[in-house]
Design a protein around this motif. Sequence first.
Motif, PDB file in Angstrom:
ATOM      1  N   PRO A 231      56.178  25.898  45.939  1.00 34.57           N
ATOM      2  CA  PRO A 231      56.197  27.302  45.518  1.00 34.57           C
ATOM      3  C   PRO A 231      56.705  27.481  44.009  1.00 34.57           C
ATOM      4  O   PRO A 231      57.495  26.619  43.544  1.00 34.57           O
ATOM      5  CB  PRO A 231      57.511  27.690  46.492  1.00 34.57           C
ATOM      6  N   VAL A 232      56.103  28.536  43.328  1.00 30.99           N
ATOM      7  CA  VAL A 232      56.618  28.906  42.152  1.00 30.99           C
ATOM      8  C   VAL A 232      56.853  30.176  42.272  1.00 30.99           C
ATOM      9  O   VAL A 232      56.201  30.869  42.636  1.00 30.99           O
ATOM     10  CB  VAL A 232      55.507  28.449  41.109  1.00 30.99           C
ATOM     11  N   SER A 233      58.219  30.601  41.783  1.00 30.40           N
ATOM     12  CA  SER A 233      58.587  32.123  41.611  1.00 30.40           C
ATOM     13  C   SER A 233      58.682  32.626  40.467  1.00 30.40           C
ATOM     14  O   SER A 233      58.786  31.964  39.333  1.00 30.40           O
ATOM     15  CB  SER A 233      59.907  32.247  42.355  1.00 30.40           C
ATOM     16  N   GLU A 234      59.094  33.885  40.083  1.00 27.84           N
ATOM     17  CA  GLU A 234      59.096  34.529  38.937  1.00 27.84           C
ATOM     18  C   GLU A 234      57.678  34.883  38.335  1.00 27.84           C
ATOM     19  O   GLU A 234      57.122  33.774  37.888  1.00 27.84           O
ATOM     20  CB  GLU A 234      60.303  34.142  37.985  1.00 27.84           C
ATOM     21  N   SER A 235      57.549  36.018  38.199  1.00 28.63           N
ATOM     22  CA  SER A 235      55.917  36.529  37.712  1.00 28.63           C
ATOM     23  C   SER A 235      55.485  35.685  36.445  1.00 28.63           C
ATOM     24  O   SER A 235      54.479  35.242  36.296  1.00 28.63           O
ATOM     25  CB  SER A 235      55.956  37.764  37.858  1.00 28.63           C
ATOM     26  N   LEU A 236      56.554  35.778  35.356  1.00 33.29           N
ATOM     27  CA  LEU A 236      55.990  35.464  34.100  1.00 33.29           C
ATOM     28  C   LEU A 236      56.010  33.793  34.070  1.00 33.29           C
ATOM     29  O   LEU A 236      55.241  33.375  33.430  1.00 33.29           O
ATOM     30  CB  LEU A 236      56.859  36.009  32.995  1.00 33.29           C
ATOM     31  N   VAL A 237      57.053  33.351  34.815  1.00 33.04           N
ATOM     32  CA  VAL A 237      56.835  31.824  34.902  1.00 33.04           C
ATOM     33  C   VAL A 237      55.594  31.279  35.849  1.00 33.04           C
ATOM     34  O   VAL A 237      54.883  30.310  35.395  1.00 33.04           O
ATOM     35  CB  VAL A 237      58.184  31.271  35.919  1.00 33.04           C
ATOM     36  N   ILE A 238      55.198  32.165  36.687  1.00 31.95           N
ATOM     37  CA  ILE A 238      53.844  31.992  37.384  1.00 31.95           C
ATOM     38  C   ILE A 238      52.470  31.963  36.615  1.00 31.95           C
ATOM     39  O   ILE A 238      51.838  30.999  36.551  1.00 31.95           O
ATOM     40  CB  ILE A 238      53.535  32.856  38.528  1.00 31.95           C
ATOM     41  N   VAL A 239      52.689  33.264  35.709  1.00 32.07           N
ATOM     42  CA  VAL A 239      51.405  33.261  34.654  1.00 32.07           C
ATOM     43  C   VAL A 239      51.448  31.970  33.892  1.00 32.07           C
ATOM     44  O   VAL A 239      50.356  31.593  33.606  1.00 32.07           O
ATOM     45  CB  VAL A 239      51.718  34.470  34.097  1.00 32.07           C
ATOM     46  N   GLN A 240      52.544  31.680  33.170  1.00 35.04           N
ATOM     47  CA  GLN A 240      52.461  30.497  32.325  1.00 35.04           C
ATOM     48  C   GLN A 240      52.184  29.151  33.171  1.00 35.04           C
ATOM     49  O   GLN A 240      51.261  28.324  32.547  1.00 35.04           O
ATOM     50  CB  GLN A 240      53.877  30.201  32.144  1.00 35.04           C
ATOM     51  N   TYR A 241      52.630  28.971  34.517  1.00 41.64           N
ATOM     52  CA  TYR A 241      52.227  27.895  35.169  1.00 41.64           C
ATOM     53  C   TYR A 241      50.674  27.706  35.284  1.00 41.64           C
ATOM     54  O   TYR A 241      49.946  26.749  35.225  1.00 41.64           O
ATOM     55  CB  TYR A 241      52.707  27.922  36.547  1.00 41.64           C
ATOM     56  N   ILE A 242      50.097  29.018  35.848  1.00 42.98           N
ATOM     57  CA  ILE A 242      48.695  29.171  36.136  1.00 42.98           C
ATOM     58  C   ILE A 242      47.675  28.891  34.693  1.00 42.98           C
ATOM     59  O   ILE A 242      47.175  28.058  34.771  1.00 42.98           O
ATOM     60  CB  ILE A 242      48.087  30.541  36.199  1.00 42.98           C
ATOM     61  N   ASP A 243      48.348  29.144  33.580  1.00 41.47           N
ATOM     62  CA  ASP A 243      47.720  28.732  32.449  1.00 41.47           C
ATOM     63  C   ASP A 243      47.566  27.354  32.121  1.00 41.47           C
ATOM     64  O   ASP A 243      46.651  26.972  31.427  1.00 41.47           O
ATOM     65  CB  ASP A 243      48.391  29.805  31.250  1.00 41.47           C
ATOM     66  N   GLU A 244      48.676  26.750  32.384  1.00 41.72           N
ATOM     67  CA  GLU A 244      48.933  25.361  31.998  1.00 41.72           C
ATOM     68  C   GLU A 244      48.255  24.420  33.068  1.00 41.72           C
ATOM     69  O   GLU A 244      47.721  23.266  32.674  1.00 41.72           O
ATOM     70  CB  GLU A 244      50.627  24.897  32.237  1.00 41.72           C
ATOM     71  N   VAL A 245      47.943  24.924  34.316  1.00 39.03           N
ATOM     72  CA  VAL A 245      47.325  24.233  35.378  1.00 39.03           C
ATOM     73  C   VAL A 245      45.896  24.173  35.407  1.00 39.03           C
ATOM     74  O   VAL A 245      45.434  23.231  35.350  1.00 39.03           O
ATOM     75  CB  VAL A 245      47.761  24.545  36.759  1.00 39.03           C
ATOM     76  N   TRP A 246      45.533  25.380  35.198  1.00 40.79           N
ATOM     77  CA  TRP A 246      43.893  25.577  35.111  1.00 40.79           C
ATOM     78  C   TRP A 246      43.619  25.909  33.673  1.00 40.79           C
ATOM     79  O   TRP A 246      43.279  26.796  33.142  1.00 40.79           O
ATOM     80  CB  TRP A 246      43.525  26.812  35.736  1.00 40.79           C
ATOM     81  N   SER A 247      43.666  24.883  32.585  1.00 42.08           N
ATOM     82  CA  SER A 247      43.372  24.778  31.336  1.00 42.08           C
ATOM     83  C   SER A 247      41.821  24.901  31.145  1.00 42.08           C
ATOM     84  O   SER A 247      41.318  25.351  30.067  1.00 42.08           O
ATOM     85  CB  SER A 247      44.233  23.749  30.725  1.00 42.08           C
ATOM     86  N   SER A 248      41.019  24.419  32.194  1.00 43.58           N
ATOM     87  CA  SER A 248      39.538  24.756  31.989  1.00 43.58           C
ATOM     88  C   SER A 248      39.275  25.251  33.502  1.00 43.58           C
ATOM     89  O   SER A 248      39.876  24.986  34.478  1.00 43.58           O
ATOM     90  CB  SER A 248      38.761  23.665  31.485  1.00 43.58           C
ATOM     91  N   SER A 249      38.096  26.091  33.608  1.00 41.92           N
ATOM     92  CA  SER A 249      37.522  26.702  34.941  1.00 41.92           C
ATOM     93  C   SER A 249      37.676  25.615  36.126  1.00 41.92           C
ATOM     94  O   SER A 249      37.024  24.448  35.830  1.00 41.92           O
ATOM     95  CB  SER A 249      36.386  27.223  34.715  1.00 41.92           C
ATOM     96  N   SER A 250      38.247  26.037  37.007  1.00 47.14           N
ATOM     97  CA  SER A 250      38.326  25.335  38.292  1.00 47.14           C
ATOM     98  C   SER A 250      37.040  25.145  39.181  1.00 47.14           C
ATOM     99  O   SER A 250      36.639  24.624  39.927  1.00 47.14           O
ATOM    100  CB  SER A 250      39.623  25.281  39.053  1.00 47.14           C
ATOM    101  N   SER A 251      36.214  26.529  38.810  1.00 49.37           N
ATOM    102  CA  SER A 251      35.058  26.804  39.406  1.00 49.37           C
ATOM    103  C   SER A 251      33.773  25.954  39.044  1.00 49.37           C
ATOM    104  O   SER A 251      32.992  26.141  39.431  1.00 49.37           O
ATOM    105  CB  SER A 251      34.871  28.055  39.482  1.00 49.37           C
ATOM    106  N   GLY A 252      34.086  25.094  37.914  1.00 48.60           N
ATOM    107  CA  GLY A 252      32.963  24.383  37.423  1.00 48.60           C
ATOM    108  C   GLY A 252      32.015  25.076  36.375  1.00 48.60           C
ATOM    109  O   GLY A 252      31.179  24.416  35.684  1.00 48.60           O
TER     110      GLY A 252
END
Lengths: 238, 238
Positions: A64-85
């Motif tokens: 789990p990741v909580s706190e909305s702006l923390v989540i947005v930053q997490y998403i940006d850092e994890v999916w730094s290139s498209s995961s859909s190929g």
Amino acid sequence: MSEAAVRVIGLWASPYVIRVLIALKLKGVEYEFVEEVVGKKSELLLRSNPVHKKIPVLLHHGKPVSESLVIVQYIDEVWSSSSSGGAPAAAILPADPYTRAVHRFWAQYADDKVPSAVRILKGTDAGDKEQAAGQLAAALQLLEQAFVELSHGKRYFGGDSVAYLDIALVSHVGWVKAVEKIAGVALLDKAKVPNLVAWADRLCAHPAVADAIPDADKFVEYSVKYGSFSKPINGPAK
Amino acid sequence: MSEAAVRVIGLWASPYVIRVLIALKLKGVEYEFVEEVVGKKSELLLRSNPVHKKIPVLLHHGKPVSESLVIVQYIDEVWSSSSSGGAPAAAILPADPYTRAVHRFWAQYADDKVPSAVRILKGTDAGDKEQAAGQLAAALQLLEQAFVELSHGKRYFGGDSVAYLDIALVSHVGWVKAVEKIAGVALLDKAKVPNLVAWADRLCAHPAVADAIPDADKFVEYSVKYGSFSKPINGPAK
């Protein structure tokens, strides 16, 4: 049946949830939306965010990741290139440290000012409402200036691409438009904040945003049905 | 005479200022400290942070950055290797996105819980003080658990090196120790939060931290002189 790799626990009407969905859509990440029932906290929510017991929670492979702006930053850092190929997903945080700091500053400012005014504008105290409308109008005026400075005449706060402050701010737009109707005030007013109005129209038509933000009427309906969003049992996380 | 490349506008007693100084010291960045006078906002402050008019402000080649945690992240991003020509400065934000998110979550939690309780504990209402002491003790208990999970038996929340949550939390330690004296309560109590107490002792002796956090007695003196820190004219930024 296996769980989806990415799940979002939330309610569609929460601006804090909306911004998480927009970030995932921008990155092309598939996710399962686990909708909470208003007034009842699910076991999954209580277990996933035991500290605040608030939506949104992002579950990534169960973590789990909580706190909305923390989540947005997490998403940006994890999916730094498209995961859909497909083509690499654009970065959400601007590359330049100073510009990042300015985006973070205004995102925090918007979260400080907008939801508190929206809450009062959904209420019934006429005096409070007038004051809240004034404060919100003043905040939008500052954000109008910030847009002019950050966008460099382009489409978004992020220039050519949708960036951190675009996501943080647009997530409040549904409720701002709803309280314009509920309270009978003009907030996103072309005469006063022309750039912000054009930006909101443009961004709300963006494919990553259009689905995540329902029409203002849906928010009005929600407000009538559940009363003020100020003290929901499933409160939005900060 | 030319201005220093890096200046910090602040007051020594503000935890929000303290964390900025720690981050700069960790990175080996030389700076000029521009001390505000309590109760008077300088022209420089008003001009540098016209939105909130609050300390701290970091001026980097004259460009202002406000909001303490935004500043710490800015410092981490700009000085990603030592500017003094020595060994590269360690990163403040952990490298792993999930660990970063956890640090950001608890830093925000600490800022939500600690200063509000500290304010009440400096006040005079006995009932409020008892409740605030209980809430602060509960928060420290959660942070104790977070330390055990994040430190992996090492020295800091960041493991072997001082990281984001170390900086955010230790900046409150001076005032927590001061209100232990003012209110006569045990908060950093070895019997209840042994790991946190050992962490605080260890980190407060770190060269980057020792200078930035004066003795508890200095905070007590400040509290006596200026009254509650809750409504200073030069209020701490969030």
